[in-house]
Design an enzyme around this catalytic site. Structure first.
Site, PDB file in Angstrom:
ATOM      1  N   ARG A  77       0.732  -1.219   0.266  1.00 50.57           N
ATOM      2  CA  ARG A  77       0.025  -0.459   0.438  1.00 50.57           C
ATOM      3  C   ARG A  77       1.425   1.153  -0.170  1.00 50.57           C
ATOM      4  O   ARG A  77       0.905   1.980   1.262  1.00 50.57           O
ATOM      5  CB  ARG A  77      -0.847  -0.079   1.107  1.00 50.57           C
ATOM      6  CG  ARG A  77      -2.003  -0.466   1.174  1.00 50.57           C
ATOM      7  CD  ARG A  77      -3.040  -2.007   0.996  1.00 50.57           C
ATOM      8  NE  ARG A  77      -3.805  -1.902  -0.170  1.00 50.57           N
ATOM      9  CZ  ARG A  77      -5.493  -2.344   0.364  1.00 50.57           C
ATOM     10  NH1 ARG A  77      -5.107  -2.415   2.396  1.00 50.57           N
ATOM     11  NH2 ARG A  77      -5.567  -2.875   0.084  1.00 50.57           N
ATOM     12  N   ASP A  97      -3.290  -1.581  -7.396  1.00 53.74           N
ATOM     13  CA  ASP A  97      -3.689  -2.944  -6.330  1.00 53.74           C
ATOM     14  C   ASP A  97      -5.240  -3.426  -6.175  1.00 53.74           C
ATOM     15  O   ASP A  97      -6.382  -2.207  -6.522  1.00 53.74           O
ATOM     16  CB  ASP A  97      -3.874  -1.561  -5.211  1.00 53.74           C
ATOM     17  CG  ASP A  97      -4.430  -2.298  -3.598  1.00 53.74           C
ATOM     18  OD1 ASP A  97      -4.407  -3.625  -3.866  1.00 53.74           O
ATOM     19  OD2 ASP A  97      -4.366  -1.360  -2.836  1.00 53.74           O
ATOM     20  N   GLN A 110      -0.486   2.514  -5.888  1.00 56.13           N
ATOM     21  CA  GLN A 110      -1.526   2.304  -6.165  1.00 56.13           C
ATOM     22  C   GLN A 110      -2.840   1.644  -7.317  1.00 56.13           C
ATOM     23  O   GLN A 110      -3.905   1.332  -7.165  1.00 56.13           O
ATOM     24  CB  GLN A 110      -1.697   3.645  -6.309  1.00 56.13           C
ATOM     25  CG  GLN A 110      -2.706   3.812  -4.476  1.00 56.13           C
ATOM     26  CD  GLN A 110      -3.065   5.283  -4.309  1.00 56.13           C
ATOM     27  OE1 GLN A 110      -2.557   6.170  -5.059  1.00 56.13           O
ATOM     28  NE2 GLN A 110      -2.831   5.726  -2.822  1.00 56.13           N
ATOM     29  N   SER A 140      -8.024  -3.215  -3.519  1.00 59.14           N
ATOM     30  CA  SER A 140      -8.540  -1.774  -3.909  1.00 59.14           C
ATOM     31  C   SER A 140      -9.984  -1.634  -5.138  1.00 59.14           C
ATOM     32  O   SER A 140     -10.650  -1.274  -4.764  1.00 59.14           O
ATOM     33  CB  SER A 140      -7.050  -0.493  -3.851  1.00 59.14           C
ATOM     34  OG  SER A 140      -6.785  -0.969  -2.644  1.00 59.14           O
ATOM     35  N   TYR A 198      -2.727  -1.383   7.408  1.00 58.19           N
ATOM     36  CA  TYR A 198      -3.995  -2.469   7.512  1.00 58.19           C
ATOM     37  C   TYR A 198      -4.858  -2.085   8.790  1.00 58.19           C
ATOM     38  O   TYR A 198      -4.130  -1.822   9.893  1.00 58.19           O
ATOM     39  CB  TYR A 198      -4.217  -4.050   7.296  1.00 58.19           C
ATOM     40  CG  TYR A 198      -3.899  -3.961   5.826  1.00 58.19           C
ATOM     41  CD1 TYR A 198      -4.930  -4.226   5.361  1.00 58.19           C
ATOM     42  CD2 TYR A 198      -2.580  -3.967   5.037  1.00 58.19           C
ATOM     43  CE1 TYR A 198      -5.124  -4.688   3.632  1.00 58.19           C
ATOM     44  CE2 TYR A 198      -3.257  -4.718   3.753  1.00 58.19           C
ATOM     45  CZ  TYR A 198      -3.482  -4.491   3.004  1.00 58.19           C
ATOM     46  OH  TYR A 198      -3.798  -5.161   1.469  1.00 58.19           O
TER      47      TYR A 198
HETATM   48  P1  NAD Z   1      -9.371  -4.463   4.513  1.00 54.30           P
HETATM   49  O1  NAD Z   1     -10.234  -4.617   2.827  1.00 54.30           O
HETATM   50  O2  NAD Z   1      -8.598  -5.326   5.296  1.00 54.30           O
HETATM   51  O3  NAD Z   1     -10.556  -4.374   5.453  1.00 54.30           O
HETATM   52  C1  NAD Z   1     -11.576  -3.622   5.635  1.00 54.30           C
HETATM   53  C2  NAD Z   1     -11.903  -2.648   6.645  1.00 54.30           C
HETATM   54  O4  NAD Z   1     -11.905  -3.738   7.990  1.00 54.30           O
HETATM   55  C3  NAD Z   1     -10.393  -1.735   7.655  1.00 54.30           C
HETATM   56  O5  NAD Z   1     -10.337  -0.670   6.998  1.00 54.30           O
HETATM   57  C4  NAD Z   1     -10.277  -2.612   8.854  1.00 54.30           C
HETATM   58  O6  NAD Z   1      -9.814  -1.169   9.345  1.00 54.30           O
HETATM   59  C5  NAD Z   1     -11.892  -2.867   9.468  1.00 54.30           C
HETATM   60  N1  NAD Z   1     -12.139  -3.379  10.340  1.00 54.30           N
HETATM   61  C6  NAD Z   1     -11.181  -3.837  10.566  1.00 54.30           C
HETATM   62  N2  NAD Z   1     -11.553  -5.278  11.917  1.00 54.30           N
HETATM   63  C7  NAD Z   1     -12.364  -4.834  12.582  1.00 54.30           C
HETATM   64  C8  NAD Z   1     -13.384  -4.640  14.007  1.00 54.30           C
HETATM   65  N3  NAD Z   1     -12.747  -5.022  14.537  1.00 54.30           N
HETATM   66  N4  NAD Z   1     -14.574  -3.613  13.378  1.00 54.30           N
HETATM   67  C9  NAD Z   1     -14.664  -2.626  12.759  1.00 54.30           C
HETATM   68  N5  NAD Z   1     -13.575  -3.142  11.245  1.00 54.30           N
HETATM   69  C10 NAD Z   1     -12.837  -3.716  11.101  1.00 54.30           C
HETATM   70  O7  NAD Z   1      -9.265  -2.996   3.967  1.00 54.30           O
HETATM   71  P2  NAD Z   1      -8.579  -2.983   3.146  1.00 54.30           P
HETATM   72  O8  NAD Z   1      -9.944  -1.845   2.580  1.00 54.30           O
HETATM   73  O9  NAD Z   1      -7.950  -3.113   2.260  1.00 54.30           O
HETATM   74  O10 NAD Z   1      -8.222  -0.618   3.506  1.00 54.30           O
HETATM   75  C11 NAD Z   1      -7.245  -0.755   4.728  1.00 54.30           C
HETATM   76  C12 NAD Z   1      -6.497   0.290   4.545  1.00 54.30           C
HETATM   77  O11 NAD Z   1      -5.724   0.582   3.611  1.00 54.30           O
HETATM   78  C13 NAD Z   1      -7.497   1.840   3.995  1.00 54.30           C
HETATM   79  O12 NAD Z   1      -7.194   2.799   5.549  1.00 54.30           O
HETATM   80  C14 NAD Z   1      -7.335   1.720   2.887  1.00 54.30           C
HETATM   81  O13 NAD Z   1      -7.196   3.776   2.413  1.00 54.30           O
HETATM   82  C15 NAD Z   1      -5.690   2.137   2.905  1.00 54.30           C
HETATM   83  N6  NAD Z   1      -5.787   1.649   1.570  1.00 54.30           N
HETATM   84  C16 NAD Z   1      -4.040   2.698   1.293  1.00 54.30           C
HETATM   85  C17 NAD Z   1      -3.351   2.324   0.166  1.00 54.30           C
HETATM   86  C18 NAD Z   1      -2.765   3.001  -0.529  1.00 54.30           C
HETATM   87  O14 NAD Z   1      -2.180   3.970  -0.064  1.00 54.30           O
HETATM   88  N7  NAD Z   1      -2.097   2.593  -1.855  1.00 54.30           N
HETATM   89  C19 NAD Z   1      -4.591   1.701  -1.146  1.00 54.30           C
HETATM   90  C20 NAD Z   1      -5.917   0.638  -0.731  1.00 54.30           C
HETATM   91  C21 NAD Z   1      -5.379   1.138   0.659  1.00 54.30           C
END
Ligand code: NAD
Length: 350
Positions: free
Chosen positions: A97, A105, A102, A108, A205
């Protein structure tokens, strides 16, 4: 092709997404009668899912295989098969990430579509309208929508539910989510203690939360869930079973006609009552589990995944177009599972 590569695609690979063989031919690709012939002689093989054991035989020795490998759930026989053929397998799920990666990804790109589709499916199952309607015949109250997990999928679910007129609340264990939820016009609900303030890994994450935190979180969300019409759960922890966020008692506290869409069903589910690709009726509450939401938007999910793969191509090819894994590149290092007969990724070496 524009990049100088020759491209072969399995016949009818894009048919269900509305992309016919003729469109690939027009773009300069050759069509092979089946997957095994398509990969013959290939330096690089792009796939959606990782190979089944019986598909490995057809892969050329030493090829680079790039796919959604499900690295934490890999069949040891598949891993052994890849190593026996010295295949360099790269897992799209391990795209780091970082800003530069990006465009590659796939988690995403697919989560975004899934979050949208989960709300559309939920709205379809819900037997009432979502927006408030003030009519001569009376007022329809807006649907209350609660999104659990505000990552990529959750944020898109929030935006979609808002567009459809729902009154939206959301929760997450990562503090960074609070502002993002608010910026989409939804209210953030969470236990904001010291553990919450530290609950994000360097990779962005969620961390596995302690049983104490989960109990506090459950207490807070229990009374909230009872008042909701549609709950969409998206919570995942990489490499672990999805956390249970909605207990059987919570489901039973909801009004008949309300809907839960469990987006984590394929990783064990955020609700123990959800079943993959079924709508379970619990006293009138519909608990829906969709194991493959991107497949319900095949054209968009294919197009975005293809763009992710294309963005990755320069990292595995030299300037003259030949296969050249840049193993000094942190993106390649993060994604590489096997190489030269060895399993090289410490995240799956246990
Ligand atoms: P994910 O699919 O791994 O999980 C989904 C969501 O569930 C996450 O937000 C996580 O915090 C949440 N979660 C886990 N346990 C939980 C609980 N007990 N109760 C409530 N929520 C819970 O996550 P994701 O969609 O892959 O995203 C994670 C982070 O990574 C986000 O901040 C996203 O913006 C970031 N991200 C960054 C990039 C980048 O910079 N290139 C790319 C993609 C995502």
């Amino acid at each position: 092709m524009a990049s100088g590569h020759s491209v072969t695609i399995e016949s009818d690979a894009g048919k269900t997404a509305g992309f016919l063989d003729s469109a690939y031919e027009e773009a300069g690709a050759s069509i092979a009668k089946d997957a095994a012939s398509a990969v013959q002689g290939a330096d690089i093989v792009f796939k959606v899912r990782g190979p089944e054991e019986d598909e490995i035989a057809a892969l050329p020795d030493g090829t680079a295989l790039i796919a959604l490998m499900e690295p934490f759930a890999m069949d040891p026989k598949v891993l052994a098969g890849l190593n026996a053929k010295k295949i360099a397998a790269l897992s799209m799920e391990f795209t780091p990430r970082i800003t530069r990666a990006q465009s590659m990804d796939a988690l995403s790109s697919q989560s975004n579509l899934s979050g949208y589709r989960a709300v559309i499916e939920g709205a379809q199952i819900y037997g009432r309208a979502m927006p408030m309607m003030m009519t001569a015949a009376g007022t329809v109250a807006p649907a209350k929508v609660f999104v659990m997990g505000a990552g990529v999928a959750g944020l898109q679910a929030i935006a979609t539910a808002r567009r459809l007129g729902g009154v939206v609340t959301a929760t997450d264990v990562r503090p960074a989510a609070k502002e993002q939820v608010a910026s989409l016009g939804a209210k953030f609900i969470a236990v904001e203690d010291d553990e919450f303030k530290a609950a994000e890994t360097a990779g962005g994450y969620a961390k596995q939360m302690s049983p104490e935190y989960q109990a506090k979180q459950a207490e807070l969300t229990a009374s909230h869930i009872a008042k909701q019409d549609i709950v969409v759960t998206t919570a995942l922890i990489p490499g672990r079973a999805a956390p249970v966020l909605i207990t059987e008692d919570m489901v039973k506290s909801m009004k008949p006609g309300s809907v839960i869409v469990d987006m984590a069903v394929a990783q064990g589910g955020n609700c123990p009552l959800s079943k993959p690709d079924e709508i379970v009726d619990v006293g009138g509450v519909k608990v829906a589990g969709f194991s493959n939401l991107p497949a319900r938007l095949p054209a968009d999910s294919s197009s975005l995944y293809a763009k992710n793969l294309l963005a990755f191509l320069p990292l595995v090819t030299a300037e003259d177009g030949s296969l050249n894994l840049d193993t000094d590149d942190e993106v390649v290092v993060a994604m590489l599972l096997t190489r030269g007969g060895d399993t090289v990724n410490e995240r799956i070496q246990s």
